[in-house]
Scaffold this active site. Structure first.
Site, PDB file in Angstrom:
ATOM      1  N   ASP A  16       0.861  -1.184   0.101  1.00 55.48           N
ATOM      2  CA  ASP A  16       0.048  -0.069   0.041  1.00 55.48           C
ATOM      3  C   ASP A  16       0.831   1.337  -0.131  1.00 55.48           C
ATOM      4  OD1 ASP A  16      -2.376   1.520  -0.044  1.00 55.48           O
ATOM      5  OD2 ASP A  16      -2.609   0.952   2.185  1.00 55.48           O
TER       6      ASP A  16
ATOM      7  N   ASN B 254     -10.373  -2.415  -6.357  1.00 52.65           N
ATOM      8  CA  ASN B 254      -9.771  -1.695  -6.993  1.00 52.65           C
ATOM      9  C   ASN B 254     -10.258  -1.208  -8.555  1.00 52.65           C
ATOM     10  OD1 ASN B 254      -6.605  -2.889  -5.807  1.00 52.65           O
ATOM     11  ND2 ASN B 254      -7.903  -1.211  -5.243  1.00 52.65           N
TER      12      ASN B 254
END
Ligand code: FPP
Length: 241
Positions: free
Chosen positions: A17, A65
């Site tokens: 991340d 996503n």
């Protein structure tokens, strides 16, 4: 620092991340961060192999996503196809079995073709398994396992057979991670303290390590800190030692 590590986890998983923030800090678009993140993937794979970690899984793209802007999604898919193809020699050199886990139906055909070629090519490599979680989510995984169980039951009922017994082990066998031990350690970069719909079933007793380091900056020393931290944990699996 390395010499302190005695207990090497069998399966390490990483929630990569912070690529977007890393890019923005440098005044670039998000894809610039994803590009740089590929170098961290390479470094993590090499280091995991060097440390004798048997399974390394990487959360590269979640089902959620898909909701990002088209430009970012298609850029990421192209980046992944190229990154995977570029690793062919590394997989051979280090005896790494490569595979992806996730909802393949959603992925672009050319990416799936590249991946499947490499999966076949590396099938019998056995020093380390590298698993890229692509279009994956924990709830998707549990749901697909439940619907597979439903199908098995429907087939059994049609043939007049007893319904197959369901317990934790048999259910785990229907998950997309069948045959892969649950992660001992999940590392999350960029300081976020969430599981983000990742390995919800498999992470029941996983140790977590969260670092503020953004994924494109994550290197061997950061990996080492996570391993040292893991080494100092007492795992009780809900028991009293
Ligand atoms: C999260 O950062 C990262 C991703 C969604 C993509 C990760 C993918 C790669 C590093 C490429 C991997 C390639 C292979 C071959 C495995 P973010 O965009 O959510 O960052 P932010 O939280 O700062 O916005």
């Amino acid at each position: 620092m390395t010499s302190e590590i005695i207990n090497i986890p069998t399966h390490v998983s990483i929630i990569m991340d912070g690529n977007g923030r890393w890019a923005h800090k440098k005044g670039h678009k998000r894809l610039f961060g994803h590009n740089a993140g590929v170098e961290s993937v390479r470094a993590a794979v090499e280091y995991a192999r060097e440390k004798g970690i048997r399974y390394l899984s990487l959360f590269a793209f979640s089902e959620e996503n898909w909701g990002r802007p088209d430009e970012e999604v298609s850029g990421l898919m192209a980046l992944m196809a190229k990154a995977v193809a570029d690793e062919r020699a590394t997989f051979a050199k280090y005896d790494i079995r490569f595979r992806i886990i996730g909802n393949r139906e959603q992925l672009p055909e050319d990416l799936v073709a590249t991946v499947e070629e490499l999966e076949a090519e590396t099938l019998s490599n056995s020093s380390m398994d590298l698993i890229v979680m692509l279009s994956y989510s924990g709830r998707w995984d549990i749901l697909q396992a439940a619907s597979r169980y439903g199908e098995i039951c429907a087939n059994a009922a049609r043939e007049g057979l007893p319904l197959p017994y369901l317990d934790q082990d048999s259910f785990a066998g229907l998950l997309s991670t069948d045959g892969i031990p649950d992660p001992d350690l999940i590392i999350r970069t960029s300081g976020e303290q969430r599981i983000s719909n990742y390995m919800l079933w498999q992470a029941a007793y996983t140790e977590f390590y969260i670092t503020e380091v953004l994924w494109p900056d994550f290197r061997k020393n950061d990996f080492d800190r996570a391993l040292v931290s893991f080494n100092n944990r007492q795992r009780r699996f809900g028991k009293l030692k």
